[in-house]
Design a protein around this motif. Structure first.
Motif, PDB file in Angstrom:
ATOM      1  N   VAL A  60       3.639  -1.561   4.134  1.00  7.19           N
ATOM      2  CA  VAL A  60       3.678  -0.103   3.992  1.00  7.19           C
ATOM      3  C   VAL A  60       5.131   0.360   4.042  1.00  7.19           C
ATOM      4  N   TRP A 105      -2.561   1.572   8.979  1.00  2.00           N
ATOM      5  CA  TRP A 105      -2.613   0.231   8.398  1.00  2.00           C
ATOM      6  C   TRP A 105      -2.208  -0.849   9.399  1.00  2.00           C
ATOM      7  N   ILE A 131       1.132  -7.619   8.645  1.00  2.00           N
ATOM      8  CA  ILE A 131       1.627  -6.383   8.042  1.00  2.00           C
ATOM      9  C   ILE A 131       3.144  -6.346   8.128  1.00  2.00           C
ATOM     10  N   ILE A 143       0.856  -1.196   0.000  1.00  2.00           N
ATOM     11  CA  ILE A 143       0.000   0.000   0.000  1.00  2.00           C
ATOM     12  C   ILE A 143       0.888   1.240   0.000  1.00  2.00           C
ATOM     13  N   GLN A 170       0.408   6.809   8.078  1.00  5.29           N
ATOM     14  CA  GLN A 170       0.277   5.674   7.163  1.00  5.29           C
ATOM     15  C   GLN A 170       0.528   4.353   7.890  1.00  5.29           C
ATOM     16  N   TRP A 222      -5.500  -1.366  11.034  1.00  2.00           N
ATOM     17  CA  TRP A 222      -6.407  -2.067  10.107  1.00  2.00           C
ATOM     18  C   TRP A 222      -6.029  -3.547  10.036  1.00  2.00           C
ATOM     19  N   CYS A 254      -9.848   4.070   1.199  1.00  6.66           N
ATOM     20  CA  CYS A 254      -8.887   2.966   1.082  1.00  6.66           C
ATOM     21  C   CYS A 254      -9.297   1.799   1.958  1.00  6.66           C
ATOM     22  N   ALA A 255      -9.679   2.107   3.197  1.00 10.32           N
ATOM     23  CA  ALA A 255     -10.084   1.052   4.133  1.00 10.32           C
ATOM     24  C   ALA A 255     -11.296   0.298   3.610  1.00 10.32           C
TER      25      ALA A 255
END
Length: 387
Positions: A302, A322, A333, A171, A318, A325, A280-281
C-alpha cells in the motif's frame, strides 16, 4: 495645462503598453495550447493498445511496440509481451519457467503510466532480480482493482496456464472507489456496476462544485491567469509569493481528488469508503484463497497519493485496514506510507516530496518515485516459501 496633458499621455501610454502586453500574452498562450493540443492528439495512441477483456474487463494488447504515446502531458514509449503485459520489448513469454517467477499486479501506478518500462519500479526490480535468476512479470493495467486482480490472476492460472511462484499486489487508494462504484465480480469475471456509476458521477460533480465554492477571490483570479496567460500568471504569482504563503491547491493539480479523500474525509468515507473496503476485502479474500490453493506466495503493498501526503495521513485508514487484513490472511505487507510521510513534515518538506517523486500535475510517480519504490522493495526482498 501642458503638464496635465503630459500626465494624461503618460497614463494612456502605460495603459496601452499593459493592454499590448496582456493581449500578446493571451495570444501566445492560445498558440501554445493549440500547438500542444495538436501534438497530444497526434500522439494519443492509447486506443491502439488498451483493449476489452471478457474475463477481467480490460487489458493491454499483446506484442505492441509504440515509441511515443501519451499520458497527460507526458510522452513515453510502451511495449508489451505475448501475454499483454507491459515489458521492455515485445517478446514471447513461456507459460512455465525453470526460474523463480514473480508476477506483479496493480493499477496505473504499477503499470507505470507515463514512464518507460525500464524506469518503472517493476522494470527496475526486473533488471536487478534477473541477474539473480529471478523472472519478473507485470500484469498491472490502469483502473484495475481487487476484483480485476482476482479475475485476471484466475484467468492467467486456469485459462492461460501461466505458472509463477509469487504474486505481489499493489493496492491503490482509488481501488476502494473503483470496487464500490465501477466493478464487481460476476462469478470469476469482472463486469460494470451501472447504477452505482451513475450515482457516483452525480456525487463527483457536487464535490467539484463544493471545491470551487471554497476557493478565495485571489485563487480564482490566479486560476484564470494560469489558464489564459503565461507571463502575466508568473508575474502575479511571484509578487503574491513575496507577501503571502501559498495553499498546496494553488500549485498542485495532483490533490483534492475525491477518490483519494475517503481516508481522511468522513463524508466521502460514508459515501463509498466503508462499502468499498468491504468489497475490496471480499475480492482479496478470494485471491488469497486462490494463491493458497495453487501454492503461490502472496504479498500486498500500500502507498499514499499526494492527498495523503498533504494531509499528513501517515496512519491512514488504507494502511491500517490492509495491515489488519494481511495479518488475518497470513500474508506479507509492504507499507510505503512511512517512506513518503513523516509526522512532523512541514510545508517545505511536503512540497519537496511532491516535486521529487511525482509527475508534475499528476498523482503518479515520476522516474525518481519509481526508483524509490523499487529500492524499498528490493531492500526487503527475499524468496519466500510456503508455510
Amino acid at each position: 495645462m501642458p503638464v496635465k496633458h503630459e500626465k494624461h499621455s503618460i497614463v494612456s501610454m502605460i495603459l496601452l503598453l499593459v493592454f499590448i502586453f496582456l493581449a500578446t500574452d493571451i495570444i501566445g498562450k492560445n498558440i501554445h495550447k493549440y500547438y500542444f493540443k495538436s501534438l497530444f492528439r497526434k500522439n494519443d495512441r492509447e486506443k491502439e493498445y488498451r483493449i476489452p477483456s471478457n474475463y477481467y474487463h480490460h487489458g493491454l494488447k499483446p506484442n505492441i511496440n509504440i515509441t511515443k504515446t501519451l499520458w497527460g502531458n507526458v510522452f513515453y514509449p510502451i511495449a508489451t509481451n505475448s501475454l499483454g503485459f507491459k515489458d521492455k520489448r515485445p517478446r514471447e513469454i513461456l507459460l512455465s519457467s525453470g526460474s523463480y517467477r514473480i508476477l506483479f499486479i496493480g493499477d496505473s501506478f504499477t503499470e507505470g503510466v507515463g514512464i518507460a518500462y525500464e524506469n518503472t519500479f517493476v522494470g527496475i526490480i526486473d533488471n536487478v532480480l534477473q541477474k539473480k535468476g529471478i523472472e519478473v512479470l507485470n500484469a498491472a493495467v490502469c483502473t484495475y482493482s481487487p476484483s480485476s486482480y482476482y479475475a485476471k490472476v484466475k484467468y492467467l492460472i486456469d485459462v492461460a496456464g501461466l505458472k509463477f511462484n509469487e504474486l505481489v499486489v499493489f493496492i491503490d487508494i482509488s481501488d476502494i472507489r473503483d470496487e464500490a462504484v465501477l466493478y464487481r465480480l460476476d462469478g470469476d469475471k469482472v463486469v460494470d456496476r451501472k447504477e452505482e456509476l451513475k450515482i457516483n458521477a452525480a456525487l463527483n460533480e457536487k464535490y467539484k462544485a463544493d471545491l470551487k465554492k471554497k476557493r478565495g477571490c485571489y485563487q480564482k483570479i490566479e486560476e484564470i491567469l494560469r489558464r489564459d496567460t503565461i507571463m502575466t500568471y508568473l508575474m502575479v504569482k511571484n509578487v503574491h509569493d513575496l507577501f503571502f504563503s501559498r495553499d498546496f491547491s494553488y500549485d498542485y493539480d495532483s490533490i483534492n481528488f475525491r477518490e483519494a479523500s475517503w481516508t481522511f474525509n468522513k463524508g466521502i468515507y460514508d459515501e463509498f469508503g466503508r462499502a468499498g473496503l468491504e468489497k475490496c476485502a471480499g475480492s482479496m479474500d478470494r485471491l488469497a484463497n486462490l494463491c493458497r490453493d495453487k501454492k503461490i506466495i502472496l504479498t500486498i503493498a500500500v502507498y499514499p497519493w499526494p492527498d495523503q501526503i498533504v494531509h499528513h495521513d501517515l496512519n491512514s485508514l488504507q494502511s491500517q485496514f490492509w495491515t489488519n487484513w494481511a495479518k488475518k490472511s497470513g500474508v506479507k505487507i509492504i507499507n510505503y506510507f512511512p517512506h513518503f510521510i513523516q509526522p512532523n513534515d512541514d510545508t517545505a518538506r511536503i512540497r519537496a516530496i511532491l516535486d521529487s517523486y511525482f509527475i508534475p500535475g499528476d498523482v503518479h510517480w515520476n522516474n525518481e518515485g519509481h526508483r524509490k519504490v523499487a529500492n524499498i522493495f528490493l531492500s526487503d526482498f527475499s524468496i519466500q516459501t510456503i508455510k
